[in-house]
Design an enzyme around this catalytic site. Structure first.
Site, PDB file in Angstrom:
ATOM      1  N   SER A 102       0.644  -1.223   0.013  1.00  0.00           N
ATOM      2  CA  SER A 102      -0.026   0.199  -0.218  1.00  0.00           C
ATOM      3  C   SER A 102       0.655   1.170  -0.046  1.00  0.00           C
ATOM      4  CB  SER A 102      -0.912  -0.133   1.119  1.00  0.00           C
ATOM      5  OG  SER A 102      -2.126   0.911   1.115  1.00  0.00           O
ATOM      6  N   ASP A 158     -10.087  -3.454  -5.194  1.00  0.00           N
ATOM      7  CA  ASP A 158      -8.979  -2.774  -4.637  1.00  0.00           C
ATOM      8  C   ASP A 158      -8.974  -1.255  -5.228  1.00  0.00           C
ATOM      9  OD1 ASP A 158      -7.070  -1.409  -3.202  1.00  0.00           O
ATOM     10  OD2 ASP A 158      -5.466  -2.537  -3.810  1.00  0.00           O
ATOM     11  N   HIS A 160      -8.147  -4.706  -0.811  1.00  0.00           N
ATOM     12  CA  HIS A 160      -6.902  -4.101  -0.273  1.00  0.00           C
ATOM     13  C   HIS A 160      -6.634  -4.487   1.294  1.00  0.00           C
ATOM     14  CE1 HIS A 160      -4.057  -1.008  -0.425  1.00  0.00           C
ATOM     15  NE2 HIS A 160      -4.190  -0.537   0.900  1.00  0.00           N
TER      16      HIS A 160
END
Length: 410
Positions: A196, A350, A380
């Protein structure tokens, strides 16, 4: 004594009632605002995790409103409470690389040759996350790939705005490369890795080091559902997954603004695309465009977005979104051509999926070897839930296994 007993009962009743109201409120928010597509791995588990996270945020907000602590501080405190103790297969040590805290994981089993070294940058939207939140993940990577893993505890926003996190990750990596002989690591086998926001930092560090002739060249970069641009929050994945936990479209923009400016005062402009002038967006359209996304990723629905211009005042607060150290997808071709072999993991459900897809295309167009792994049922944050007892996700374990396999191939 009876009075004390009565007060205790009343306190317990109030506590239980407050807890029930909190959970019911969190459930109501989840069901009202989130969208969990039928193809997601473990939809019930995902909803439970989301409700827990909402409840935690609400408690933090209550504590902030009554002046005990900030919501951010409370969430960070709760995140950092888990300690795993010693690991029978790893030496684990906390150190400082210059002024940056790091945690080093070294396999105990003897090795006939020098090991791989993995610089790991945790996710959390540049606002959350720590050495503790990604402890299980780093231990697993170190054990399973028999690599030395260095987890970096970089400074967080909004207290420390861009480029603080990037500078910490870069400085820690440079320190490691300059002192690599102390850790039994092959200087030709150093990898940067992150999930991320950490994937964003790994990409930025990799680009910065690509032109450094005074340091060992990085062997590879591993980008786990990275966020790589802030020009367009209306790409297909942002539209399709806008309400899919654990990262809503609005929160993705919110975290980027927290990292950039320490606040989210221009959130609406960023979401609608009126934070960057049209001429600049058109200049980058060759790299940031839904036209570069394969058609199969648009079948769940996509509506082309009209380009909007912006005011000088808004652009003044957002112009650094055009810097590759913040948005690596915008780096020039000449720089990308120097990058090492890459592994990119994306998840179908995501909002950041298309950032990964666009970067994959850019790297391949510039002759960089890319191993791409796509979790068709992933969301995610799923990799960090690979081993969360009864809230584990098989898809997360599958993704992590592929990361380890890639590492072992280097």
């Amino acid at each position: 004594m009876a009075v004390v007993y009565t007060l205790l009962v009343l306190f317990l009743a109030v506590f239980i009632a407050a807890f029930i109201l909190l959970v019911m409120g969190a459930m109501n928010f989840d069901f009202s605002n989130s969208e969990i597509p039928p193809g997601v791995n473990g939809p019930v588990k995902l909803r439970i995790i989301h409700i827990i996270l909402i409840s935690r945020a609400v408690v933090g907000k209550i504590l902030e409103n009554i002046g005990i602590c900030s919501q951010v501080s409370f969430v960070r405190y709760i995140q950092g409470r888990k300690t795993l103790g010693e690991d029978p297969k790893l030496f684990i040590k906390d150190l400082w690389f210059e002024k940056v805290p790091v945690r080093i994981y070294q396999p105990k089993v003897p090795s006939a040759s020098q090991r791989r070294g993995v610089m790991f940058f945790h996710g959390g939207g540049w606002v959350f996350g720590s050495l503790e939140t990604h402890e299980k993940l780093c231990r697993n990577i170190a054990r399973e790939s028999e690599s030395v893993v260095v987890s970096v505890g970089y400074r967080l926003a909004p207290e420390h705005k861009y480029p603080a996190a990037y500078e910490d990750c870069l400085n820690a990596t440079v320190h490691f490369l300059k002192n690599i002989e102390h850790y039994g690591v092959d200087p030709a086998k150093v990898i940067v890795c992150g999930d991320s926001a950490g994937g964003n930092l790994a990409a930025a560090v990799s680009q910065t080091l690509a032109g450094r002739s005074d340091l060992p060249r990085l062997r590879a970069q591993i980008l786990i559902y990275p966020g790589l641009q802030a020009l367009d929050f209306n790409l297909p994945s942002y539209q399709q997954n806008r309400g899919v936990p654990l990262l809503f479209r609005e929160r993705a923009a919110f975290y980027l603004l927290q990292y950039l400016n320490g606040d989210a005062s221009n959130l609406e402009e960023v979401l609608e695309g009126s934070h960057i002038p049209v001429d600049i967006k058109l200049n980058y359209r060759k790299w940031v465009s839904p036209d570069n996304i394969p058609e199969k990723f648009k079948v769940r629905g996509y509506k082309p977005h009209v380009l909007l211009d912006c005011t000088t005042e808004v652009f003044e607060t957002a112009k650094r979104f055009c810097e590759p150290n913040l948005c690596p997808l915008l780096a020039e071709d000449a720089l990308l051509q120097q990058l090492p072999e890459s592994f990119i993991l994306t998840c179908e459900y995501d909002v950041l999926r298309d950032d990964g897809l666009l970067y994959k295309k850019r790297l391949e167009d510039n002759g960089v070897r890319v191993t791409w792994y796509h979790l068709e049922d992933g969301f995610h944050g799923i990799i960090n839930s690979f081993n969360s007892e009864w809230l584990s996700f098989s898809s997360g374990k599958r993704g992590l296994d592929n990361i380890v396999t890639f590492l072992k191939s280097l």
